[in-house]
Design an enzyme around this catalytic site. Structure first.
Site, PDB file in Angstrom:
ATOM      1  NE  ARG A   1       4.846  -3.999  10.645  1.00 42.79           N
ATOM      2  CZ  ARG A   1       5.695  -4.011   9.600  1.00 42.79           C
ATOM      3  NH1 ARG A   1       6.810  -4.700   9.677  1.00 42.79           N
ATOM      4  NH2 ARG A   1       5.406  -3.346   8.520  1.00 42.79           N
TER       5      ARG A   1
ATOM      6  NE  ARG B   1       9.191  -0.174   8.073  1.00 46.31           N
ATOM      7  CZ  ARG B   1       7.902   0.014   7.789  1.00 46.31           C
ATOM      8  NH1 ARG B   1       7.560   0.552   6.639  1.00 46.31           N
ATOM      9  NH2 ARG B   1       6.969  -0.333   8.634  1.00 46.31           N
TER      10      ARG B   1
ATOM     11  NE  ARG C   1      -0.977   0.424  10.766  1.00 43.75           N
ATOM     12  CZ  ARG C   1      -0.047   0.903   9.932  1.00 43.75           C
ATOM     13  NH1 ARG C   1       0.006   2.171   9.664  1.00 43.75           N
ATOM     14  NH2 ARG C   1       0.818   0.085   9.376  1.00 43.75           N
TER      15      ARG C   1
ATOM     16  CE  LYS D   1      -1.178   0.040   4.939  1.00 43.84           C
ATOM     17  NZ  LYS D   1       0.195  -0.277   5.248  1.00 43.84           N
TER      18      LYS D   1
ATOM     19  NE  ARG E   1       8.885  -2.922   4.239  1.00 38.12           N
ATOM     20  CZ  ARG E   1       7.685  -2.539   4.667  1.00 38.12           C
ATOM     21  NH1 ARG E   1       6.794  -2.081   3.811  1.00 38.12           N
ATOM     22  NH2 ARG E   1       7.370  -2.633   5.934  1.00 38.12           N
TER      23      ARG E   1
HETATM   24  P1  AMP Z   1       3.797   1.645   8.248  1.00 36.99           P
HETATM   25  O1  AMP Z   1       4.959   2.415   7.728  1.00 36.99           O
HETATM   26  O2  AMP Z   1       2.485   2.154   7.741  1.00 36.99           O
HETATM   27  O3  AMP Z   1       3.959   0.155   8.071  1.00 36.99           O
HETATM   28  O4  AMP Z   1       3.761   1.899   9.845  1.00 36.99           O
HETATM   29  C1  AMP Z   1       4.823   1.462  10.656  1.00 36.99           C
HETATM   30  C2  AMP Z   1       4.406   1.467  12.120  1.00 36.99           C
HETATM   31  O5  AMP Z   1       4.066   2.804  12.514  1.00 36.99           O
HETATM   32  C3  AMP Z   1       3.172   0.650  12.463  1.00 36.99           C
HETATM   33  O6  AMP Z   1       3.455  -0.732  12.639  1.00 36.99           O
HETATM   34  C4  AMP Z   1       2.719   1.327  13.752  1.00 36.99           C
HETATM   35  O7  AMP Z   1       3.556   0.949  14.833  1.00 36.99           O
HETATM   36  C5  AMP Z   1       2.998   2.792  13.456  1.00 36.99           C
HETATM   37  N1  AMP Z   1       1.819   3.448  12.836  1.00 36.99           N
HETATM   38  C6  AMP Z   1       1.741   3.988  11.581  1.00 36.99           C
HETATM   39  N2  AMP Z   1       0.514   4.466  11.349  1.00 36.99           N
HETATM   40  C7  AMP Z   1      -0.211   4.221  12.480  1.00 36.99           C
HETATM   41  C8  AMP Z   1      -1.563   4.458  12.836  1.00 36.99           C
HETATM   42  N3  AMP Z   1      -2.440   5.029  12.011  1.00 36.99           N
HETATM   43  N4  AMP Z   1      -1.954   4.067  14.084  1.00 36.99           N
HETATM   44  C9  AMP Z   1      -1.098   3.493  14.946  1.00 36.99           C
HETATM   45  N5  AMP Z   1       0.182   3.228  14.660  1.00 36.99           N
HETATM   46  C10 AMP Z   1       0.631   3.580  13.428  1.00 36.99           C
END
Ligand code: AMP
Length: 211
Positions: free
Chosen positions: A169, A158, A87, A14, A126
């Site tokens: 996750r 990461r 989320r 995404k 990744r």
């Molecule tokens: P992402 O880059 O979207 O995979 O986000 C990485 C991490 O950031 C997630 O696993 C959460 O720990 C945190 N995170 C990002 N967006 C949110 C959100 N909307 N609500 C809560 N945690 C978030």
């Protein structure tokens, strides 16, 4: 004006698709994960990384404040692509409130569907660069191993792409985020796209749908 949410489990692509779509329709790409990672070495970043490294969600109150602030910026007046937010159901409710306060609304929610077994493989392969570029060692590798094609920077994994964090996750996704599929379906805003094709095929499909 177009406000689009991209939904999908971690590893569904995404982030990549949100970035491509934002470029194609010339609106800002808002990734809450990127915002939290960019806050490194600030109080917010320190607090957030404790949750992120474990594969947990950062508390709703923090995310709602971040998104409220970001959506009020002038560049969002032409619309935006939201990637990684909402989320949780409370975040989705807060988004409705924030947007209606700005006289805006969500136009479309695109759910990228990828089978579970593929997600773990994808996430562990990744590699990312500080410049924002993302690679997959298997189906989208950099031209030179460990080096970003775009800026020549060193690629790294990461902190939350370790196997333990990835598994958590996915569990958190199922418990907290997956219910948003029904939430937006009930609002008549949801469309689901098969995320197992190539980056270009999926991007073209999403773009055609948005048009
Ligand atoms: P992402 O880059 O979207 O995979 O986000 C990485 C991490 O950031 C997630 O696993 C959460 O720990 C945190 N995170 C990002 N967006 C949110 C959100 N909307 N609500 C809560 N945690 C978030």
């Amino acid at each position: 004006m177009t406000n689009i949410i991209l939904l999908g489990p971690p590893g569904s692509g995404k982030g990549t698709q949100a970035k491509l779509l934002a470029e194609r329709i010339s609106v800002p790409h808002i990734s809450t994960g990127d915002i939290l990672r960019a806050a490194k070495e600030t109080e917010l970043g320190d607090r957030a990384s404790e949750y992120m490294n474990r594969g947990e969600l950062v508390p709703d109150s923090i995310l709602i404040a971040i998104v409220e602030d970001r959506l009020a910026k002038p560049d969002c007046a032409s619309g935006c692509i939201l990637d990684g937010y909402p989320r949780t159901i409370p975040q989705a409710d807060a988004l409705n409130r924030i947007l209606s306060g700005l006289d805006l609304r969500i136009d479309l929610v695109i759910n990228i569907d990828v089978p579970d077994d593929r997600l773990i493989t994808r996430l562990s392969a990744r590699r990312v660069c500080e410049c924002g570029a993302t690679y997959q060692l298997t189906f989208n590798p950099p031209k030179k191993e460990g080096v970003c094609d775009l800026c020549g920077g060193a690629l790294y994994q990461r902190d939350d792409d370790t196997e333990e964090s990835v598994r958590n996750r996915l569990l958190v996704y199922k418990r907290e985020t997956k219910p948003l599929i029904n939430y937006y379906e009930n609002l008549g805003l949801l469309t689901t796209i098969d995320g197992s094709g190539s980056i270009k095929e999926i991007s073209d499909e999403i773009y055609a749908y948005v048009q």
